[in-house]
Design an enzyme around this catalytic site. Structure first.
Site, mmCIF file in Angstrom:
data_model
loop_
_atom_site.group_PDB
_atom_site.id
_atom_site.type_symbol
_atom_site.label_atom_id
_atom_site.label_comp_id
_atom_site.label_asym_id
_atom_site.label_seq_id
_atom_site.Cartn_x
_atom_site.Cartn_y
_atom_site.Cartn_z
ATOM 1 N N ASP A 117 -14.219 1.574 32.866
ATOM 2 C CA ASP A 117 -14.294 0.180 32.471
ATOM 3 C C ASP A 117 -15.556 -0.139 31.685
ATOM 4 O O ASP A 117 -15.515 -0.925 30.738
ATOM 5 C CB ASP A 117 -14.215 -0.718 33.710
ATOM 6 C CG ASP A 117 -14.006 -2.182 33.359
ATOM 7 O OD1 ASP A 117 -13.178 -2.459 32.467
ATOM 8 O OD2 ASP A 117 -14.664 -3.040 33.968
ATOM 9 N N LYS A 172 -23.498 -8.582 20.705
ATOM 10 C CA LYS A 172 -24.514 -9.396 21.370
ATOM 11 C C LYS A 172 -25.844 -9.288 20.622
ATOM 12 O O LYS A 172 -26.232 -8.221 20.144
ATOM 13 C CB LYS A 172 -24.670 -8.967 22.828
ATOM 14 C CG LYS A 172 -23.432 -9.278 23.675
ATOM 15 C CD LYS A 172 -23.621 -8.862 25.115
ATOM 16 C CE LYS A 172 -22.378 -9.193 25.947
ATOM 17 N NZ LYS A 172 -22.186 -10.639 26.089
ATOM 18 N N ASP A 195 -16.002 -3.242 20.409
ATOM 19 C CA ASP A 195 -16.762 -3.206 21.658
ATOM 20 C C ASP A 195 -17.640 -4.455 21.637
ATOM 21 O O ASP A 195 -18.626 -4.503 20.901
ATOM 22 C CB ASP A 195 -17.615 -1.945 21.744
ATOM 23 C CG ASP A 195 -18.370 -1.824 23.064
ATOM 24 O OD1 ASP A 195 -18.576 -2.862 23.720
ATOM 25 O OD2 ASP A 195 -18.779 -0.709 23.422
ATOM 26 N N HIS A 196 -17.269 -5.473 22.414
ATOM 27 C CA HIS A 196 -17.935 -6.770 22.252
ATOM 28 C C HIS A 196 -19.414 -6.715 22.594
ATOM 29 O O HIS A 196 -20.185 -7.564 22.145
ATOM 30 C CB HIS A 196 -17.218 -7.845 23.087
ATOM 31 C CG HIS A 196 -17.439 -7.728 24.560
ATOM 32 N ND1 HIS A 196 -16.650 -6.961 25.390
ATOM 33 C CD2 HIS A 196 -18.371 -8.296 25.364
ATOM 34 C CE1 HIS A 196 -17.073 -7.068 26.624
ATOM 35 N NE2 HIS A 196 -18.114 -7.860 26.645
ATOM 36 N N HIS A 248 -19.067 0.623 26.712
ATOM 37 C CA HIS A 248 -20.229 -0.229 26.515
ATOM 38 C C HIS A 248 -21.546 0.506 26.745
ATOM 39 O O HIS A 248 -22.461 0.448 25.927
ATOM 40 C CB HIS A 248 -20.181 -1.427 27.464
ATOM 41 C CG HIS A 248 -18.954 -2.264 27.327
ATOM 42 N ND1 HIS A 248 -18.325 -2.474 26.124
ATOM 43 C CD2 HIS A 248 -18.237 -2.965 28.235
ATOM 44 C CE1 HIS A 248 -17.282 -3.266 26.300
ATOM 45 N NE2 HIS A 248 -17.200 -3.564 27.576
ATOM 46 N N GLU A 284 -22.566 -6.767 38.051
ATOM 47 C CA GLU A 284 -21.798 -8.003 38.170
ATOM 48 C C GLU A 284 -21.820 -8.456 39.620
ATOM 49 O O GLU A 284 -21.796 -7.631 40.541
ATOM 50 C CB GLU A 284 -20.353 -7.789 37.717
ATOM 51 C CG GLU A 284 -20.211 -7.419 36.249
ATOM 52 C CD GLU A 284 -18.753 -7.251 35.850
ATOM 53 O OE1 GLU A 284 -18.195 -8.197 35.281
ATOM 54 O OE2 GLU A 284 -18.192 -6.183 36.132
ATOM 55 N N LYS A 298 -10.534 -2.452 23.628
ATOM 56 C CA LYS A 298 -10.642 -1.394 24.615
ATOM 57 C C LYS A 298 -9.640 -1.665 25.740
ATOM 58 O O LYS A 298 -9.191 -2.811 25.887
ATOM 59 C CB LYS A 298 -12.072 -1.295 25.153
ATOM 60 C CG LYS A 298 -12.434 -2.335 26.218
ATOM 61 C CD LYS A 298 -13.776 -2.010 26.817
ATOM 62 C CE LYS A 298 -14.077 -2.898 28.006
ATOM 63 N NZ LYS A 298 -13.410 -2.536 29.242
#
Length: 511
Positions: free
Chosen positions: A258, A205, A200-201, A263, A239, A171
């Protein structure tokens, strides 16, 4: 030729990676000296080797603009693994992995680079009778995605007789709907859709994958997983850090591009999707695409009612003073880039009609947490005496994706004593304590899936465009709205303006 070191099967089980056969593979990483490769990709490859999950024949080729020899690249890779691997590297495993790693320097628009990569791959094939599958990982700036893909096509590397060829694209996949469509057009003019893995990491998960297990493998949840019982869904990605050295990228992107566009909309899909007939790539992605197509694109006049943006101002994080966004190095003093975004969306289908999905993300907030909170409707009548109770709240299912992966369910229970006093309590499990093992990093699972050819956890072209269809109207409306933006104190829970998009009776979960 690199042969994956033999690791005891019990170690594979502890790591949580199934030992399925993987065809002999050559992995080519473009941008191999960059931050993503050093922090995530190279350590992930090492951990796969440690777990015995790599194919028996595995070759790694790095390519980047930095001039260095094969030996210098191997040294850099070893340093990256030692610095960023989730486990302390085993010297023998690392040396075995590195012994035949290659490096091809040069610019990504230089035909000689692709000639050299092609010759290296052909040499590796010639060393054995079985041709290697080829995986090209684009860990580069987005402007290089299409040119690299087109060069691979021009140099005859998009197809291989007797083997599979796949390309992995990081991305962001475009910055607008028009750009995403154009990038899809250029990529799909070279590769077939089945060859393209848009990564898309977040989908790698454990908790994200466990959401499907919770929903579809437990009879407890599915009967109440609908508008009759669910009051709201909140998805938060907070974050506590600022933009650091990413001003060049972040000030042209912002929080919505972002995190929300990719995500967070993918997390929404996993919450809202219908059960697929089979857990195969296209079946799962078909159901996610249906969810995205069920989200109405915001009308320009509605954006102010469903979306809020803001910037962090000066404050304190961890007891240390920090600057505001406009004081960060590399940020224009009149920037209107949002560091906080909150959006209210709905899914217009039979299961979810009328249920608000709240998506919220921001930097420099009180703590780092990514979670999904599914709130059930309150009980219709509470006949208990509530004097002295500590608050009776609707039941919630909370899936924490980071930092501590796990799931909790909030219930209401009686406080011990002679009176009927109530308070919320949690039933909880954490991956670390429940399975007594460390979960693999997301990139480990995703790189292994690419080599297997399993695209279940990757985004299809129609999903990408549907995600942009939702976000584009918001971005256009914000682009025509003058600044300055609302400010929130660094280290706080976000701007009070975020409350304006909540339905009556709803409130944000504390960060």
């Amino acid at each position: 030729m690199t042969t994956a070191p033999a690791i005891a099967p019990e170690n594979v089980l502890v790591a949580g990676l199934e030992r399925l056969p993987v065809h002999p593979t050559a992995l080519v990483i473009f941008g191999a000296t960059g931050d993503l490769a050093r922090r995530k990709l190279l350590p992930a490859v090492y951990n796969l080797a440690h777990d015995g999950a790599l194919p028996e024949r595995f070759e790694l080729i790095g390519s980047s603009r930095s001039e260095m020899s094969d030996l210098e690249f191997r040294t850099m890779m070893a340093e990256a693994v030692r610095a960023f691997s989730r486990r302390r590297p085993d010297r023998d495993v690392l040396e075995k992995l590195l012994e035949d790693v290659r490096y091809v320097p040069g610019a990504f628009d230089d035909p000689a680079v692709f000639d050299a990569i092609g010759e290296t791959l052909d040499d590796l094939d010639a060393a054995e009778e079985t041709p290697l599958n080829r995986c090209f990982y684009l860990s580069t700036a987005p402007r290089f995605f299409a040119p690299i893909v087109e060069r691979l096509g021009e140099h005859g590397m998009a197809r291989r007789v007797g083997a599979e060829v796949r390309v992995v694209i990081e991305k962001p996949f475009g910055t607008t709907l028009a750009e995403a469509r154009e990038l899809n057009r250029r990529v799909l003019s070279v590769f077939d859709e089945r060859q393209v893995f848009r990564i898309d990491h977040y989908l790698g998960k454990e908790t994200v994958q466990n959401l499907m297990a919770l929903r579809f493998a437990n009879g407890l949840f599915e009967p109440v997983w609908n508008r009759n019982y669910i009051d709201q869904v909140q998805i938060t990605a907070a974050e506590d850090i600022g933009i650091g050295s990413r001003a060049g990228y972040y000030d042209s992107a912002g929080a919505l591009r972002d995190l929300v566009q990719n995500h967070m909309l993918q997390l929404l899909c996993h919450v809202a999707m219908e059960p697929p007939v089979h857990f195969e790539a296209d079946e799962v992605r078909n159901e996610k695409a249906k969810v995205l197509h069920g989200i109405p694109a915001p009308a320009p006049d509605d954006v102010a009612d469903i979306a809020v943006r803001a910037q962090y101002g000066p404050g304190a994080v961890g007891g240390e003073p920090v600057p505001g966004y406009l004081e960060e190095e590399g940020v224009a003093p009149d920037s209107t880039t949002e560091t906080f975004a909150a959006v209210r969306l709905e899914v217009d289908n039979w299961r979810w009609a009328g249920v608000p999905f709240y998506l919220r993300t921001g930097k420099r907030l009180a703590r780092k947490v990514t979670e999904i909170a599914v709130t059930l409707r309150p009980v219709p009548h509470l006949g208990f005496e509530q004097d002295g109770s500590l608050g009776v709240r609707p039941n919630q299912l909370i899936l924490t994706i980071q930092p501590d992966e796990g799931v909790s369910v909030s219930l209401v229970a009686k406080i011990p004593g002679t009176r009927m006093r109530l308070r919320p309590v949690l039933m909880q499990f954490l991956y670390g304590t429940s399975f007594l093992s460390e979960s693999p990093e997301a990139y480990e699972r995703l790189i292994l899936d690419v080599m297997r050819g399993d695209a279940t956890l990757f985004t299809r072209n129609d999903e990408v465009e549907a995600q942009w269809r939702v976000c584009d109207p918001i971005l256009r409306a914000w682009a025509t709205t003058p600044g300055p933006l609302p400010q929130y104190e660094a280290g706080s829970h976000g701007p009070p303006e975020a409350d304006s998009i909540l339905r009556p009776g709803h409130r944000w979960r504390a960060i």
